[in-house]
Write a protein that holds these residues in place. Sequence first.
Motif, PDB file in Angstrom:
ATOM      1  N   PRO A 291      -5.116  -6.002  -6.863  1.00  0.00           N
ATOM      2  CA  PRO A 291      -3.451  -5.696  -7.359  1.00  0.00           C
ATOM      3  C   PRO A 291      -2.776  -5.311  -6.424  1.00  0.00           C
ATOM      4  CG  PRO A 291      -5.461  -5.160  -8.764  1.00  0.00           C
ATOM      5  CD  PRO A 291      -6.097  -5.273  -7.859  1.00  0.00           C
ATOM      6  N   ILE A 292      -3.237  -4.296  -5.291  1.00  0.00           N
ATOM      7  CA  ILE A 292      -2.534  -3.738  -4.363  1.00  0.00           C
ATOM      8  C   ILE A 292      -2.437  -4.522  -3.207  1.00  0.00           C
ATOM      9  CG2 ILE A 292      -2.089  -1.527  -2.970  1.00  0.00           C
ATOM     10  CD1 ILE A 292      -3.562  -0.138  -5.176  1.00  0.00           C
ATOM     11  N   LEU A 293      -3.523  -5.000  -2.660  1.00  0.00           N
ATOM     12  CA  LEU A 293      -3.636  -5.844  -1.377  1.00  0.00           C
ATOM     13  C   LEU A 293      -3.914  -7.199  -1.755  1.00  0.00           C
ATOM     14  CD1 LEU A 293      -5.452  -3.176   0.688  1.00  0.00           C
ATOM     15  CD2 LEU A 293      -2.972  -3.442   0.486  1.00  0.00           C
ATOM     16  N   PRO A 294      -2.943  -7.926  -2.399  1.00  0.00           N
ATOM     17  CA  PRO A 294      -3.539  -9.286  -2.809  1.00  0.00           C
ATOM     18  C   PRO A 294      -3.990 -10.470  -1.402  1.00  0.00           C
ATOM     19  CG  PRO A 294      -1.319  -8.960  -3.227  1.00  0.00           C
ATOM     20  CD  PRO A 294      -1.856  -7.876  -2.726  1.00  0.00           C
ATOM     21  N   HIS A 295      -3.115 -10.091  -0.597  1.00  0.00           N
ATOM     22  CA  HIS A 295      -3.084 -10.943   0.592  1.00  0.00           C
ATOM     23  C   HIS A 295      -4.478 -10.843   1.230  1.00  0.00           C
ATOM     24  CE1 HIS A 295       1.198 -11.015  -0.128  1.00  0.00           C
ATOM     25  NE2 HIS A 295       1.386 -12.243   0.595  1.00  0.00           N
TER      26      HIS A 295
ATOM     27  N   LYS B 113       2.645   3.982   9.373  1.00  0.00           N
ATOM     28  CA  LYS B 113       1.522   3.931  10.200  1.00  0.00           C
ATOM     29  C   LYS B 113       0.216   4.340   9.576  1.00  0.00           C
ATOM     30  CE  LYS B 113       3.884   4.403  14.565  1.00  0.00           C
ATOM     31  NZ  LYS B 113       4.343   5.411  15.589  1.00  0.00           N
ATOM     32  N   ASP B 114       0.396   5.428   8.752  1.00  0.00           N
ATOM     33  CA  ASP B 114      -0.848   5.780   8.145  1.00  0.00           C
ATOM     34  C   ASP B 114      -1.219   4.740   7.042  1.00  0.00           C
ATOM     35  OD1 ASP B 114      -0.947   8.321   9.177  1.00  0.00           O
ATOM     36  OD2 ASP B 114       0.190   9.378   7.531  1.00  0.00           O
ATOM     37  N   SER B 115      -0.181   4.237   6.426  1.00  0.00           N
ATOM     38  CA  SER B 115      -0.528   3.144   5.436  1.00  0.00           C
ATOM     39  C   SER B 115      -1.353   1.737   6.158  1.00  0.00           C
ATOM     40  CB  SER B 115       0.975   2.610   4.673  1.00  0.00           C
ATOM     41  OG  SER B 115       1.305   3.498   3.754  1.00  0.00           O
TER      42      SER B 115
ATOM     43  N   ASN C 170      -3.816   7.320  -6.958  1.00  0.00           N
ATOM     44  CA  ASN C 170      -5.336   7.694  -6.993  1.00  0.00           C
ATOM     45  C   ASN C 170      -6.110   6.292  -6.950  1.00  0.00           C
ATOM     46  OD1 ASN C 170      -4.788  10.353  -7.631  1.00  0.00           O
ATOM     47  ND2 ASN C 170      -4.719  10.136  -9.911  1.00  0.00           N
ATOM     48  N   VAL C 171      -5.537   5.282  -7.097  1.00  0.00           N
ATOM     49  CA  VAL C 171      -6.489   4.106  -6.966  1.00  0.00           C
ATOM     50  C   VAL C 171      -6.912   3.849  -5.441  1.00  0.00           C
ATOM     51  CG1 VAL C 171      -6.422   1.691  -6.843  1.00  0.00           C
ATOM     52  CG2 VAL C 171      -5.757   2.633  -9.004  1.00  0.00           C
ATOM     53  N   CYS C 172      -5.526   4.095  -4.653  1.00  0.00           N
ATOM     54  CA  CYS C 172      -5.708   4.336  -3.197  1.00  0.00           C
ATOM     55  C   CYS C 172      -6.650   5.273  -2.504  1.00  0.00           C
ATOM     56  CB  CYS C 172      -4.129   4.391  -2.698  1.00  0.00           C
ATOM     57  SG  CYS C 172      -3.001   3.184  -2.838  1.00  0.00           S
ATOM     58  N   LYS C 173      -6.583   6.704  -3.201  1.00  0.00           N
ATOM     59  CA  LYS C 173      -7.520   7.451  -2.588  1.00  0.00           C
ATOM     60  C   LYS C 173      -8.905   7.281  -2.870  1.00  0.00           C
ATOM     61  CE  LYS C 173      -4.051  11.345  -3.323  1.00  0.00           C
ATOM     62  NZ  LYS C 173      -3.504  12.354  -4.151  1.00  0.00           N
TER      63      LYS C 173
ATOM     64  N   TRP D  74       0.812  -1.366  -0.003  1.00  0.00           N
ATOM     65  CA  TRP D  74      -0.061  -0.006   0.022  1.00  0.00           C
ATOM     66  C   TRP D  74       0.848   1.218  -0.033  1.00  0.00           C
ATOM     67  CZ3 TRP D  74      -5.090   0.709  -0.566  1.00  0.00           C
ATOM     68  CH2 TRP D  74      -5.575   1.986  -0.480  1.00  0.00           C
ATOM     69  N   TRP D  75       1.933   1.141   0.940  1.00  0.00           N
ATOM     70  CA  TRP D  75       2.959   2.331   0.619  1.00  0.00           C
ATOM     71  C   TRP D  75       3.388   2.573  -0.538  1.00  0.00           C
ATOM     72  CZ3 TRP D  75       8.421   1.701   0.004  1.00  0.00           C
ATOM     73  CH2 TRP D  75       8.938   3.045   0.287  1.00  0.00           C
ATOM     74  N   VAL D  76       4.221   1.524  -1.323  1.00  0.00           N
ATOM     75  CA  VAL D  76       4.305   1.671  -2.539  1.00  0.00           C
ATOM     76  C   VAL D  76       3.382   2.217  -3.328  1.00  0.00           C
ATOM     77  CG1 VAL D  76       5.184   0.483  -4.539  1.00  0.00           C
ATOM     78  CG2 VAL D  76       6.121  -0.070  -2.368  1.00  0.00           C
TER      79      VAL D  76
END
Length: 932
Positions: A782-786, A663-665, A727-730, A643-645
């Motif tokens: 794609p970002i958080l597969p686990h 910590k924010d991530s 932007n995906v994260c946001k 997520w940070w990446v």
Amino acid sequence: MNSLIKFRSKYLNKNLPILTKSWMRYYAQPDKSVEKKYTNSVLLPQTKLPNRLSGVKRIEMDNYLNDKCGFQDLYNWQRKNLTGPDFVLHDGPPYANGSPHLGHAINKILKDITTRSRVIIGQRVHYKPGWDCHGLPIELKVINKIKDDTDKSNPIKLRKLAREYAKQETKKQQQEFISWGVMADWQDTGCYFTNETSYVCNQLKQFINLYEKKLIYRDFKPVHWSPSSRTALAESELEHNDKHESQCATVSLLLKKLPDKLKSYENRKIYGLTWTTTPWTLIANQALSYSPDITYAIVENDKGDIYIIAQELVDEVAKKIGNDLLNATYHHPITGIELPFLSSNHVSNKIGTGLVHTAFAHGTEDFLVGLAHKIPVISLVDEDGKYTDEAGAKFAGLDVLTEGGKTVLDHIGENVVHTEKIIHSYPYDWRTKKPVITRASNQWFINTDILKKKAMDLVGNVNFYPKSRESVAINCLNQQLQQRPYWCISRQRVWDFVERLCKLIEQYGSDCWWSMTIEDLIGKDYIDKHNLNIDDLEKGQDIMDIWFDSGVSWSSVLPDGKADLYLEGMDQFNGWFQSSLLTSIALQDVPPFKSIFVHGFTVDKNGVKMSKSLGNVISPEEIIRGGKNQNKQPVYGVDCLRWWVAHHGVQHNKIPIVNTVLKDSLESVQKIRNSLRFLLGALYPYGQPDNKNIQAELLYLDKYMLHQLYHYNKKIQKSYNTFEYHNVCKTIINFITNDVSAIYCHMIKDRLYCDKATSPSRIGAVDVIGEVLAVVTRSIAPILPHLAEEIWLHHPENLASVPLHHLGPHYLPDEWDSPDIEDIIQSALVIRDSLNKMTNTKTLTLDATITVDEKMFTKLTKLQNETQSWTSELCNILQVSSVTLIKNSDLSTPQISLKSNDNLLCKRCRKYSTSANEELCVRCETVLISSS
């Protein structure tokens, strides 16, 4: 209290909690405020998905999911089960040397997000990880481990040890990349290595192709030379030390032949005045360069000496002499040889004297001056950075960077006008961390002059990402191309019959060059046919530049020699991007990439680039698994790193990595987990199979949620397709926080918990929740597969534990796009916003009278078709006890009046409503009767 309670929408009073404690419970346990006899009738969400995982449990779950959900098999699965056309991402090969650092993590995770975002929508991808297994970093590691000096100079022994070391390092790096969830075929057959036989043979064939196109030549030219490595270096193999100290000198050179305008001074000594930061090169001086565009002056000092100097660089001009120094000559300060003044455009009047000491062997611009005037180059420095015997007995064997400069200045003391020490930026060998020199030597070159213009023209057809920095990226690449007069592709470490050589390499391995005799290599038939004399032949000792090594990887790895995307750090404009572009233009007339995605580099809390030498690096493993002191270095897990990446690796040139950012991530990942956990719990199959055949009823709020979900999915896909992962994260956080949690889930909680399990409107809400969960889980995958796979393992319909990535795309029907319904719900939310600003009182205890104009009245009547109601959809959206709706065409803004009511609190649903029963409202009483 669960963190979801902290979520706020712009439509909510800031003091009103979105979720009550009873609603947030994921197991069917009674709220203390509800009578125990009604507890079992409330349909609370249920799931076995843990609320939070931390420490060892987080590590164990990441490992379990990696294995359980087939992370290592996913690449080959999608190759067999998905259809093309392939999305081709070409992997720039990292060095097979050392443990992965955060730069590796940024690069590999961004690539993985890119490929997974294609697989999750059903597109097959081609991605073959690679490693650069040649080069000095590996050789130096091996040499440092060899105790016997004879083995250090044995190329066969050295190459064997280097291969073993490279294999060992690639295996270690592979394991870390796998632990980050990177999707690839990690078997050796699924990767590429620049030292494998097939790769080397292909590289030699591409070399001969370039040679046949007359793009390869051998010449004696100045290159960046590292005495500490005893090899030429590419521009990208340099790092600049801003604190380098140089001994500088201003030197006078006696003119022998005066230009016409100074003939009147023939009886006086006149000196050209030059300034240099490399006094050791004075021994190889071959000219003084001047600019035809600079006005020069002659200046007399207090001793009567006359100097020629640029007018702008003296305080007082004695006499202007114009800018014609053509035909002037001077004496070499050491040999006394007569040397020329030569005109050159590289001379400036910004620093120094306006006359540039020119040593053709020790500067690119100097060399071009000599080339233009067809003057042979004198080189007096050897591979160790020491003067050769040709420099003279006084200088031979001296190290030019230490003793050399001082000895030269001492020898020409009477010519030295001034010396000084300056601190400035100077190129260093990025491996040995020692200064380099510019030194002429025989090297192999690619003629970039022929390729540069075409390359720059074709770059205009390449897409650059992120789009916000597109023009900067194009300019950067073009500038690097323009500044490259030639490309030295040879190296001096321990390389015309290429077809035969390739066959020998395929049969015996690349060591055959060193293990076989010249006669064995060439072959007796070839020797006899061409009447060759073996005594006249010798094996070349040059090896390929690593940038040529990796730069032709497109020809070995890519199916058609072209990729959809190259994704690397910004430093590769001067490295792999450029070497790949030039070789591809030369050999196939097109760039090897359709698009380039450039990411930044990590910096510490002070904004300083992370570097092992500075001691400010953080290991990805330390972030994932925590440090020795887990209070200071907690376990963040793989998804937090990813997520940070995603959130920071795209939008920043300098990517911050500090505890607050991590910590924010972690908090963002936890918010997503909590929200999806609730949606998962809401799918608990109450009433099945009774409700399977019941037609679901979708209220306006449900259709609004589907409309928002439809546009969320569109926005997410657009951001993935343009690599805007920040932007995906946001978008994910905003949608989950507001649309899903604060609006939809908050407003359906009454029918979700308290309607009968077979109620059509409850089934409708559950169906919508199912769609939201399906879409959002895929959007985070794609970002958080686990996390995505963990959610899907707990899905009540996933009885066979099928991995999420195997399910294929989830298509959303166009009829979900309902602007009219959006307009209706947004109108109600505007009223809700105004209502919440009016009071801090719990609004469920209030009756609201709402007077609006005709246009808004028409919209709101879709949510309440009677003048007054206690059960309308508008009541649920506004979260009030009842609504009286009045039309007044003269109003410009809605009018709202509130009053408390004396209704009874239903002890099952916790709503205030009119009822003859002192404990239950009419709806709850009906539900209980029908269930009994």
